[in-house]
Design a protein around this motif. Structure first.
Motif, PDB file in Angstrom:
ATOM      1  N   ALA A 180       0.805  -1.231   0.000  1.00 51.96           N
ATOM      2  CA  ALA A 180       0.000   0.000   0.000  1.00 51.96           C
ATOM      3  C   ALA A 180       0.834   1.275   0.000  1.00 51.96           C
ATOM      4  O   ALA A 180       0.387   2.304  -0.505  1.00 51.96           O
ATOM      5  CB  ALA A 180      -0.938   0.003   1.205  1.00 51.96           C
ATOM      6  N   THR A 181       2.036   1.239   0.560  1.00 52.29           N
ATOM      7  CA  THR A 181       2.800   2.477   0.746  1.00 52.29           C
ATOM      8  C   THR A 181       3.581   2.966  -0.472  1.00 52.29           C
ATOM      9  O   THR A 181       3.794   4.175  -0.597  1.00 52.29           O
ATOM     10  CB  THR A 181       3.764   2.329   1.939  1.00 52.29           C
ATOM     11  N   MET A 216      -7.868   9.069   0.000  1.00 53.57           N
ATOM     12  CA  MET A 216      -8.060   8.538  -1.350  1.00 53.57           C
ATOM     13  C   MET A 216      -9.531   8.502  -1.752  1.00 53.57           C
ATOM     14  O   MET A 216      -9.867   8.038  -2.849  1.00 53.57           O
ATOM     15  CB  MET A 216      -7.491   7.114  -1.427  1.00 53.57           C
ATOM     16  N   HIS A 243      -2.055  10.327  -2.334  1.00 53.84           N
ATOM     17  CA  HIS A 243      -1.254   9.169  -1.949  1.00 53.84           C
ATOM     18  C   HIS A 243      -0.237   9.535  -0.871  1.00 53.84           C
ATOM     19  O   HIS A 243       0.057   8.718   0.004  1.00 53.84           O
ATOM     20  CB  HIS A 243      -0.539   8.595  -3.166  1.00 53.84           C
ATOM     21  N   THR A 244       0.287  10.752  -0.938  1.00 52.50           N
ATOM     22  CA  THR A 244       1.235  11.182   0.101  1.00 52.50           C
ATOM     23  C   THR A 244       0.558  11.232   1.462  1.00 52.50           C
ATOM     24  O   THR A 244       1.113  10.764   2.475  1.00 52.50           O
ATOM     25  CB  THR A 244       1.816  12.561  -0.252  1.00 52.50           C
ATOM     26  N   TYR A 292       4.612   4.581  -3.998  1.00 53.38           N
ATOM     27  CA  TYR A 292       3.910   5.495  -4.892  1.00 53.38           C
ATOM     28  C   TYR A 292       3.523   4.773  -6.185  1.00 53.38           C
ATOM     29  O   TYR A 292       4.266   3.905  -6.663  1.00 53.38           O
ATOM     30  CB  TYR A 292       4.795   6.691  -5.233  1.00 53.38           C
ATOM     31  N   PRO A 293       2.384   5.141  -6.790  1.00 54.15           N
ATOM     32  CA  PRO A 293       1.976   4.545  -8.077  1.00 54.15           C
ATOM     33  C   PRO A 293       2.759   5.189  -9.216  1.00 54.15           C
ATOM     34  O   PRO A 293       2.227   6.029  -9.963  1.00 54.15           O
ATOM     35  CB  PRO A 293       0.478   4.875  -8.138  1.00 54.15           C
ATOM     36  N   LEU A 315      -3.648  12.734  -7.307  1.00 52.60           N
ATOM     37  CA  LEU A 315      -3.048  11.420  -7.116  1.00 52.60           C
ATOM     38  C   LEU A 315      -1.820  11.500  -6.205  1.00 52.60           C
ATOM     39  O   LEU A 315      -1.690  10.725  -5.252  1.00 52.60           O
ATOM     40  CB  LEU A 315      -2.659  10.838  -8.475  1.00 52.60           C
ATOM     41  N   ALA A 372      -2.214   9.625   2.292  1.00 54.33           N
ATOM     42  CA  ALA A 372      -2.581   8.256   2.648  1.00 54.33           C
ATOM     43  C   ALA A 372      -1.376   7.490   3.179  1.00 54.33           C
ATOM     44  O   ALA A 372      -1.473   6.751   4.158  1.00 54.33           O
ATOM     45  CB  ALA A 372      -3.170   7.538   1.435  1.00 54.33           C
ATOM     46  N   ARG A 373      -0.249   7.691   2.527  1.00 54.61           N
ATOM     47  CA  ARG A 373       0.971   7.016   2.969  1.00 54.61           C
ATOM     48  C   ARG A 373       1.369   7.482   4.366  1.00 54.61           C
ATOM     49  O   ARG A 373       1.796   6.677   5.198  1.00 54.61           O
ATOM     50  CB  ARG A 373       2.089   7.303   1.971  1.00 54.61           C
TER      51      ARG A 373
END
Length: 317
Positions: A66-67, A287, A121-122, A69-70, A117, A124-125
């Motif tokens: 999960a952590t 997210m 994500h940052t 980055y995409p 995005l 969320a991480r």
């Protein structure tokens, strides 16, 4: 889990047999109780620890998945922005018009999606990392401490049941061998593990609500050790009934300290679970709507690009 489900009825049956024989005054009850303890220590607890370890490994794997980055999605977003910038520059060179409203709209929507995005994500991480640092790590330490306290209580009780039937030879700090009661020796090891776990839990606690029950458990543990020493002194002096009363008696017994330790650990665990859920929930909330929002913005951006290019093409008809 299957092994634990099979062993639990066996353990319960042995304890019930021990209780029955003890009520009848037969000494074989102590043997059944020791056998039940061996089954718990050698079979049940290792199985439970294996299950606990495997679940922690699965959780760690989920965090690892999960952590990151995409990067593929980010690279695609950068590529789209580069393509739009090239298209606008080409349009400017051929038509001498600075802006194309359709392409500008497409660039704006692509930029919003890319920023959403990356920022989402940052955040969320950060939430996931916080849930691990201030939730999972503390929970692991607290659970280990609770297991140590349960083991210590079991060995303390069996010290009085065995009454020296099980011994172990150890070396002291000077290298001199001495013979000790096996269950009391295990009790001392469990208490060291409990003390180390509580000290680590106190360091990991990040607020007074989480620190208070851990500090209380440390005080309970200290009193437990003091009462245990008094009980051992009584037993070593031949006052078995007095020793028994100091361990399982109605007042001022070590059982009160164990119950307090267990209650405070349960409170600390509940608090850390709440913090874990909150931090993980904050990461998930970051997210929220990204998939739908990105799809809508992508459609709008594509429509803007088509309209912008179509309008320029219509000028040449």
């Amino acid at each position: 889990m299957t092994k634990l489900n099979r062993l639990l009825p066996e353990y319960k049956g042995l304890v019930e047999r021990a209780r029955t024989y003890n009520r009848q005054g037969f000494p074989v009850g102590g043997a059944y109780l020791r056998y039940a303890n061996e089954k718990m220590q050698n079979d049940m607890l290792p199985a439970a620890e294996d299950l606990y370890t495997s679940e922690n490994e699965r959780l760690r794997a989920d965090y690892d998945d999960a952590t990151p980055y995409p990067w593929a999605a980010i690279a695609l977003g950068v590529l789209v922005l580069a393509a739009l910038a090239w298209a606008q520059h080409r349009n400017y060179r051929r038509t001498n018009r600075v802006l194309n409203h359709g392409l500008v709209a497409a660039t704006a929507t692509a930029t919003v999606v890319l920023l959403w995005l990356v920022v989402g994500h940052t955040v969320a991480r950060a939430g996931l990392n916080d849930s691990y640092d201030h939730g999972v790590r503390s929970l692991n330490v607290l659970h280990d401490a609770r297991i140590a306290s349960l083991k210590a209580r079991g060995n303390e009780n069996l010290t009085l049941v065995a009454r020296g039937a099980e011994t172990v030879t150890v070396k002291d700090a000077n290298g001199v061998e001495q013979t000790l009661d096996a269950y009391d020796s295990d009790f001392q090891k469990d208490m060291k593990t409990l003390g180390a776990g509580l000290a680590e839990a106190a360091k990991l606690a990040d607020d007074s609500t989480g620190e208070k029950p851990v500090t209380a458990a440390q005080g309970n543990m200290t009193e437990w050790q003091n009462r245990h020493r008094a009980a051992r002194d009584e037993d070593d002096n031949g006052n078995y009934e007095a020793a028994l009363n100091r361990v399982i008696g109605p007042e001022n017994a070590t059982g009160e300290c164990f119950d307090s330790v267990d209650d405070n650990l349960a409170t600390a665990i509940a608090h850390e679970e709440t913090e874990f859920k909150q931090a993980a929930g904050d990461g998930l909330d970051a997210m929220t709507g990204l998939t739908v929002g990105a799809a809508v913005l992508a459609v709008l951006g594509a429509a803007g690009a088509v309209l912008g290019i179509g309008r320029r093409l219509s000028e040449y008809r």
